[in-house]
Write a protein that holds these residues in place. Structure first.
Motif, PDB file in Angstrom:
ATOM      1  N   ASP A 185       8.800 -26.952 -15.773  1.00  0.00           N
ATOM      2  CA  ASP A 185       8.244 -27.447 -14.490  1.00  0.00           C
ATOM      3  C   ASP A 185       7.747 -26.506 -13.649  1.00  0.00           C
ATOM      4  O   ASP A 185       6.762 -26.392 -12.805  1.00  0.00           O
ATOM      5  CB  ASP A 185       9.426 -28.069 -13.679  1.00  0.00           C
ATOM      6  N   GLU A 186       8.323 -25.126 -13.947  1.00  0.00           N
ATOM      7  CA  GLU A 186       7.978 -23.881 -13.259  1.00  0.00           C
ATOM      8  C   GLU A 186       6.732 -23.205 -13.862  1.00  0.00           C
ATOM      9  O   GLU A 186       5.853 -22.952 -12.976  1.00  0.00           O
ATOM     10  CB  GLU A 186       9.110 -22.923 -13.352  1.00  0.00           C
ATOM     11  N   LEU A 187       6.542 -23.473 -15.058  1.00  0.00           N
ATOM     12  CA  LEU A 187       5.304 -22.955 -15.681  1.00  0.00           C
ATOM     13  C   LEU A 187       4.068 -23.998 -15.076  1.00  0.00           C
ATOM     14  O   LEU A 187       3.046 -23.381 -14.984  1.00  0.00           O
ATOM     15  CB  LEU A 187       5.332 -23.100 -17.078  1.00  0.00           C
ATOM     16  N   ALA A 188       4.218 -25.149 -14.925  1.00  0.00           N
ATOM     17  CA  ALA A 188       3.439 -25.940 -14.672  1.00  0.00           C
ATOM     18  C   ALA A 188       2.911 -25.656 -13.132  1.00  0.00           C
ATOM     19  O   ALA A 188       1.829 -25.654 -12.636  1.00  0.00           O
ATOM     20  CB  ALA A 188       3.914 -27.420 -14.491  1.00  0.00           C
ATOM     21  N   GLU A 189       4.198 -25.213 -12.294  1.00  0.00           N
ATOM     22  CA  GLU A 189       3.778 -24.834 -10.998  1.00  0.00           C
ATOM     23  C   GLU A 189       3.066 -23.703 -10.800  1.00  0.00           C
ATOM     24  O   GLU A 189       1.970 -23.590 -10.077  1.00  0.00           O
ATOM     25  CB  GLU A 189       5.366 -24.524 -10.186  1.00  0.00           C
ATOM     26  N   VAL A 190       3.060 -22.669 -11.742  1.00  0.00           N
ATOM     27  CA  VAL A 190       2.438 -21.386 -11.521  1.00  0.00           C
ATOM     28  C   VAL A 190       1.161 -21.555 -12.030  1.00  0.00           C
ATOM     29  O   VAL A 190       0.184 -20.764 -11.734  1.00  0.00           O
ATOM     30  CB  VAL A 190       3.210 -20.201 -12.247  1.00  0.00           C
ATOM     31  N   SER A 191       0.961 -22.666 -13.045  1.00  0.00           N
ATOM     32  CA  SER A 191      -0.378 -22.758 -13.563  1.00  0.00           C
ATOM     33  C   SER A 191      -1.202 -23.952 -13.145  1.00  0.00           C
ATOM     34  O   SER A 191      -2.568 -24.049 -13.237  1.00  0.00           O
ATOM     35  CB  SER A 191      -0.371 -22.924 -14.939  1.00  0.00           C
ATOM     36  N   GLY A 192      -0.807 -24.372 -11.782  1.00  0.00           N
ATOM     37  CA  GLY A 192      -1.370 -25.375 -11.270  1.00  0.00           C
ATOM     38  C   GLY A 192      -1.498 -26.774 -11.931  1.00  0.00           C
ATOM     39  O   GLY A 192      -2.652 -27.467 -11.844  1.00  0.00           O
ATOM     40  N   THR A 193      -0.585 -27.238 -12.585  1.00  0.00           N
ATOM     41  CA  THR A 193      -0.649 -28.556 -13.655  1.00  0.00           C
ATOM     42  C   THR A 193       0.519 -29.201 -13.197  1.00  0.00           C
ATOM     43  O   THR A 193       1.241 -29.052 -12.558  1.00  0.00           O
ATOM     44  CB  THR A 193      -0.997 -28.323 -15.089  1.00  0.00           C
ATOM     45  N   VAL A 194       0.833 -30.268 -14.441  1.00  0.00           N
ATOM     46  CA  VAL A 194       2.220 -30.842 -14.280  1.00  0.00           C
ATOM     47  C   VAL A 194       2.790 -30.697 -15.519  1.00  0.00           C
ATOM     48  O   VAL A 194       2.229 -30.192 -16.611  1.00  0.00           O
ATOM     49  CB  VAL A 194       1.709 -32.289 -13.889  1.00  0.00           C
ATOM     50  N   ARG A 195       4.092 -30.873 -15.580  1.00  0.00           N
ATOM     51  CA  ARG A 195       5.087 -30.595 -16.718  1.00  0.00           C
ATOM     52  C   ARG A 195       4.664 -31.237 -17.792  1.00  0.00           C
ATOM     53  O   ARG A 195       4.608 -30.782 -19.106  1.00  0.00           O
ATOM     54  CB  ARG A 195       6.521 -30.886 -16.382  1.00  0.00           C
ATOM     55  N   GLN A 196       4.222 -32.429 -17.712  1.00  0.00           N
ATOM     56  CA  GLN A 196       3.715 -33.136 -19.044  1.00  0.00           C
ATOM     57  C   GLN A 196       2.594 -32.481 -19.843  1.00  0.00           C
ATOM     58  O   GLN A 196       2.508 -32.602 -21.088  1.00  0.00           O
ATOM     59  CB  GLN A 196       3.162 -34.662 -18.781  1.00  0.00           C
ATOM     60  N   THR A 197       1.670 -32.003 -18.958  1.00  0.00           N
ATOM     61  CA  THR A 197       0.595 -31.131 -19.397  1.00  0.00           C
ATOM     62  C   THR A 197       1.055 -30.041 -20.095  1.00  0.00           C
ATOM     63  O   THR A 197       0.496 -29.602 -21.291  1.00  0.00           O
ATOM     64  CB  THR A 197      -0.365 -30.897 -18.590  1.00  0.00           C
ATOM     65  N   VAL A 198       2.051 -29.120 -19.441  1.00  0.00           N
ATOM     66  CA  VAL A 198       2.516 -28.043 -20.097  1.00  0.00           C
ATOM     67  C   VAL A 198       3.157 -28.240 -21.413  1.00  0.00           C
ATOM     68  O   VAL A 198       2.863 -27.454 -22.454  1.00  0.00           O
ATOM     69  CB  VAL A 198       3.413 -27.227 -19.069  1.00  0.00           C
ATOM     70  N   ALA A 199       4.065 -29.274 -21.478  1.00  0.00           N
ATOM     71  CA  ALA A 199       4.755 -29.870 -22.691  1.00  0.00           C
ATOM     72  C   ALA A 199       3.808 -29.948 -23.871  1.00  0.00           C
ATOM     73  O   ALA A 199       3.736 -29.623 -25.038  1.00  0.00           O
ATOM     74  CB  ALA A 199       5.503 -30.857 -22.400  1.00  0.00           C
ATOM     75  N   ARG A 200       2.408 -30.712 -23.534  1.00  0.00           N
ATOM     76  CA  ARG A 200       1.474 -31.021 -24.563  1.00  0.00           C
ATOM     77  C   ARG A 200       0.869 -29.719 -25.100  1.00  0.00           C
ATOM     78  O   ARG A 200       0.773 -29.573 -26.214  1.00  0.00           O
ATOM     79  CB  ARG A 200       0.455 -31.954 -23.936  1.00  0.00           C
ATOM     80  N   ILE A 201       0.597 -29.075 -24.266  1.00  0.00           N
ATOM     81  CA  ILE A 201      -0.214 -27.789 -24.484  1.00  0.00           C
ATOM     82  C   ILE A 201       0.593 -26.790 -25.205  1.00  0.00           C
ATOM     83  O   ILE A 201       0.137 -26.214 -26.432  1.00  0.00           O
ATOM     84  CB  ILE A 201      -0.898 -27.047 -23.210  1.00  0.00           C
ATOM     85  N   LEU A 202       1.755 -26.766 -24.969  1.00  0.00           N
ATOM     86  CA  LEU A 202       2.839 -25.825 -25.701  1.00  0.00           C
ATOM     87  C   LEU A 202       3.223 -26.425 -27.087  1.00  0.00           C
ATOM     88  O   LEU A 202       3.298 -25.719 -28.055  1.00  0.00           O
ATOM     89  CB  LEU A 202       4.180 -25.531 -25.050  1.00  0.00           C
ATOM     90  N   GLY A 203       2.981 -27.611 -27.207  1.00  0.00           N
ATOM     91  CA  GLY A 203       3.172 -28.475 -28.311  1.00  0.00           C
ATOM     92  C   GLY A 203       2.307 -28.044 -29.392  1.00  0.00           C
ATOM     93  O   GLY A 203       2.383 -27.871 -30.435  1.00  0.00           O
ATOM     94  N   CYS A 204       1.017 -28.216 -28.936  1.00  0.00           N
ATOM     95  CA  CYS A 204      -0.247 -27.667 -29.644  1.00  0.00           C
ATOM     96  C   CYS A 204      -0.361 -26.387 -30.091  1.00  0.00           C
ATOM     97  O   CYS A 204      -0.612 -26.053 -31.304  1.00  0.00           O
ATOM     98  CB  CYS A 204      -1.522 -28.069 -28.893  1.00  0.00           C
TER      99      CYS A 204
END
Length: 236
Positions: A185-204
């Motif tokens: 959630d915090e990574l999403a906050e500082v990168s201007g996106t949402v948690r689901q997107t962060v989870a998907r990108i990190l998974g890739c």
């Protein structure tokens, strides 16, 4: 004797020592630091606490003496758009006469922090005695404006993957390439996106061998690959 009393979480000696460590005030004599101490308000603020919002009026300079602060704005839908993370020791705030504004912005602590608030009058009196303080302030504001312009460009033009890659490179420990202490959630906050997107990108990235992911930490395994995904001008 009143000056010897403990302020919330901080003593006079501690406050003076922290003021001395702020680059803007470095080199001031002990009596000048003491005079400044008498004219500022000191606060110890818990982590994740909002202490400035657009409804605040008046001109004041915040001195972040310990901890870290995040500046952000809200979209019309209420989404946080992080602008800048500030690490101690530094200064920020609303001082129109010196080109310093955080109008329309929110400021909250990232961790437990020690702040003091310098009024416009106190700063002007100090600058009348020490013009070198004004020169340092102008230099600081110029560098911060350049950083902020780059961040706004990044937020407007980059994809979510580019923004996250750039943020990861900025936050990673130089020694071992680890970004720790932040939730998705915090990574999403500082990168201007949402948690689901962060989870998907990190998974890739994990599947591609670019990073390894653990609870509240991400280790960069291939910095060059991540740099290719980030902005060539901001990744370094």
């Amino acid at each position: 004797m009143g000056e010897e009393k403990r302020r919330p979480g901080i003593t006079r000696a501690e406050a003076l020592q922290l003021l001395e460590g702020v680059p803007l005030f470095r080199g001031l004599a002990a009596n000048e630091l003491f005079e400044l101490f008498r004219e500022v308000k000191h606060r110890e603020i818990p982590a994740r606490t909002l202490f400035h919002d657009p409804s605040d009026v008046g001109e004041a300079l915040y001195v972040l003496k310990k901890g870290s602060v995040r500046l952000y704005r809200l979209t019309r839908s209420g989404q946080k758009i992080p602008l800048m993370d500030l690490m101690s020791p530094t200064v920020f705030g609303s001082m129109g006469a010196f080109g310093q504004r955080i109008d329309g912005e929110f400021a909250e602590t990232v961790e437990k922090s020690v702040l003091c608030t310098v009024s416009k009058g106190a700063l002007e009196r100090l600058i009348q005695r020490r013009p070198d303080v004004a020169l340092r302030l102008l230099d600081l504001l110029g560098r911060r404006l350049s950083t902020l312009e780059g961040r706004l460009e990044e937020m407007a033009a980059f994809t979510a993957e580019q923004r996250l890659a750039t943020v990861m490179l900025r936050l990673a420990d130089d020694a071992n390439g680890i970004v720790s202490g932040l939730t998705q959630d915090e990574l999403a906050e500082v990168s201007g996106t949402v948690r689901q997107t962060v989870a998907r990108i990190l998974g890739c990235w994990r599947d591609s061998g670019i990073v390894s992911v653990k609870r509240r930490s991400v280790r960069i395994l291939c910095r060059s690959a991540l740099a290719e995904l980030a902005s060539p001008t901001l990744a370094g």
